[in-house]
Design a protein around this motif. Structure first.
Motif, PDB file in Angstrom:
ATOM      1  N   GLN A  85     -13.688 -88.964  -9.292  1.00 43.59           N
ATOM      2  CA  GLN A  85     -12.268 -89.168  -9.574  1.00 43.59           C
ATOM      3  C   GLN A  85     -12.007 -90.523 -10.229  1.00 43.59           C
TER       4      GLN A  85
ATOM      5  N   ALA B 113     -10.495 -91.167 -13.982  1.00 40.13           N
ATOM      6  CA  ALA B 113      -9.369 -92.044 -14.289  1.00 40.13           C
ATOM      7  C   ALA B 113      -9.778 -93.087 -15.318  1.00 40.13           C
TER       8      ALA B 113
ATOM      9  N   SER C 177     -10.044 -91.411 -18.720  1.00 39.24           N
ATOM     10  CA  SER C 177      -8.758 -91.006 -19.297  1.00 39.24           C
ATOM     11  C   SER C 177      -7.993 -92.198 -19.870  1.00 39.24           C
ATOM     12  N   LEU C 178      -8.133 -93.335 -19.201  1.00 35.44           N
ATOM     13  CA  LEU C 178      -7.334 -94.483 -19.624  1.00 35.44           C
ATOM     14  C   LEU C 178      -8.038 -95.362 -20.649  1.00 35.44           C
TER      15      LEU C 178
ATOM     16  N   LEU D 157     -12.138 -86.346 -24.322  1.00 37.39           N
ATOM     17  CA  LEU D 157     -11.178 -87.091 -23.527  1.00 37.39           C
ATOM     18  C   LEU D 157     -10.642 -86.259 -22.379  1.00 37.39           C
ATOM     19  N   PRO D 158     -10.855 -86.713 -21.184  1.00 35.90           N
ATOM     20  CA  PRO D 158     -10.239 -86.037 -20.040  1.00 35.90           C
ATOM     21  C   PRO D 158      -8.751 -86.342 -20.058  1.00 35.90           C
ATOM     22  N   LYS D 159      -7.962 -85.338 -19.751  1.00 39.44           N
ATOM     23  CA  LYS D 159      -6.512 -85.564 -19.716  1.00 39.44           C
ATOM     24  C   LYS D 159      -6.054 -85.863 -18.299  1.00 39.44           C
ATOM     25  N   SER D 160      -4.781 -85.976 -18.156  1.00 39.07           N
ATOM     26  CA  SER D 160      -4.046 -85.819 -16.894  1.00 39.07           C
ATOM     27  C   SER D 160      -4.243 -86.874 -15.793  1.00 39.07           C
ATOM     28  N   LEU D 161      -5.330 -87.530 -15.713  1.00 45.18           N
ATOM     29  CA  LEU D 161      -5.634 -88.441 -14.610  1.00 45.18           C
ATOM     30  C   LEU D 161      -6.049 -87.641 -13.404  1.00 45.18           C
TER      31      LEU D 161
END
Lengths: 191, 191
Positions: free
Chosen positions: B164, B168, B171-172, B187-191
């Motif tokens: 996790q 995060a 994503s950022l 790119l992972p989205k959403s957090l």
DNA sequence: CCCAATACCGAACACAGTGTTCAACAATGA
DNA sequence: TCATTGTTGAACACTGTGTTCGGTATTGGG
């Protein structure tokens, strides 16, 4: 009006720049300020207290969330923030750089977090976030901001204009923000 | 095989977690370790030296740039890095958290910067960058990484799985990287 | 098992820095 | 002028550092 206080603040500011906060002793300070030992303790509780007094000079005027309009561009104020800290460069280096006392660092962090928090709650997108994610993002914004400040304040970089630092900050930080907030932001490219 | 050394290292580790690096005295350490004062100084120069010895236990095995293949996904190893530090959580908190001695923090930063530098020079995109921009990006990557580590290591968050935190982080941080490098990343989205 | 090398002990010491106290001196202003 | 307020520096108690040294355990090779 506080001639001695001023002399002490200036002495500590100078000395921190010369040998770092930890390395400065009370003796150093009063020698530099040409002030008696007991006089120092008449004005300040200890070295940290003097540091906090210096920090108080680092106000952030005009960076008041209450003055923001609802339809201002998101995070449009970062340049003003860099400019402001740039204008008190010397003070910032002495007081809030990651090398200095951690007291001041915490204070500055707390102030900036309030700022970021206010901005996020202004944007409708923030409503989608639980407090956990919101805290993550706030820390990210503030952490990177102070990271850029530290980098800017280094000898090799402190001639750079605030505009360039801000540009770099926005190019690297805002895309991540846009990604997680699913928000459209004006993204500067290229660095 | 260094029973006393080990006792001293454990004592300092414990004590840092209890009252922070600055607050620990040599007396505290030798009392906890049940070791004579002169014995302490027979093994270590001072408190910082002991801290560095503890730091040496924080190796990063398997995170060796020389083992990377040319077509591995960009920054695919961040999860492994979070996992590794997570597995020595206690040690990391004591030694490299921003509250601890800054000596160790600098060491860790330097190591991570090498890692990031190696990765950037592996990606063809890095060739477009002058050393100035490259340094900016390296500092951004490492600064944010340590920022996430600090956040993860806080009492409230240290139960979170490495996955996790890594999610995060990616994503950022990665979107900004993709932006300035003009690179395609997953790119992972959403957090 | 012996004994010598090595590791450890702890008291005593010199040193540096902190924060307090106090009697006396200086500056200022109503 | 004189009372208030600010300043001075020496002396002190205290905490923590790092060193020294004579003496005591431990331990491993012969």
């Amino acid at each position: 009006m506080g001639k001695t206080r001023k002399a002490l603040k200036e002495a500590l500011t100078d000395l921190i720049l010369e040998k770092g906060y930890e390395g400065v002793t009370v003796q150093d300070i009063i020698d530099r300020a040409d002030v008696g030992r007991s006089t120092f303790y008449a004005h300040f509780i200890d070295k940290d207290d003097l540091l906090m007094a210096i920090l108080a000079d680092l106000e952030m005027p005009g960076l008041d969330p209450s003055s923001w309009k609802p339809d201002d561009p998101a995070f449009g104020w970062t340049l003003a923030l860099f400019r402001h800290f740039g204008s008190v460069k010397r003070l910032f280096k002495a007081v809030a750089s990651s090398q200095s006392g951690s007291v001041a660092r915490r204070e500055t962090t707390a102030r900036l977090e309030k700022l970021a928090q206010a901005e996020l709650s202004r944007l409708k997108a923030a409503r989608k976030l639980d407090s956990f994610r919101l805290e993550t993002i706030v820390r990210f914004l503030v952490g990177t901001f102070l990271g850029f400040m530290d980098w800017w304040m280094r000898e090799e970089n402190d001639h750079l204009p605030a505009e360039q630092v801000d540009h770099a900050y926005r190019s690297l930080v805002l895309p991540g923000l846009a990604n997680v907030l699913e928000l459209e932001l004006e993204l500067p490219k290229s660095l």
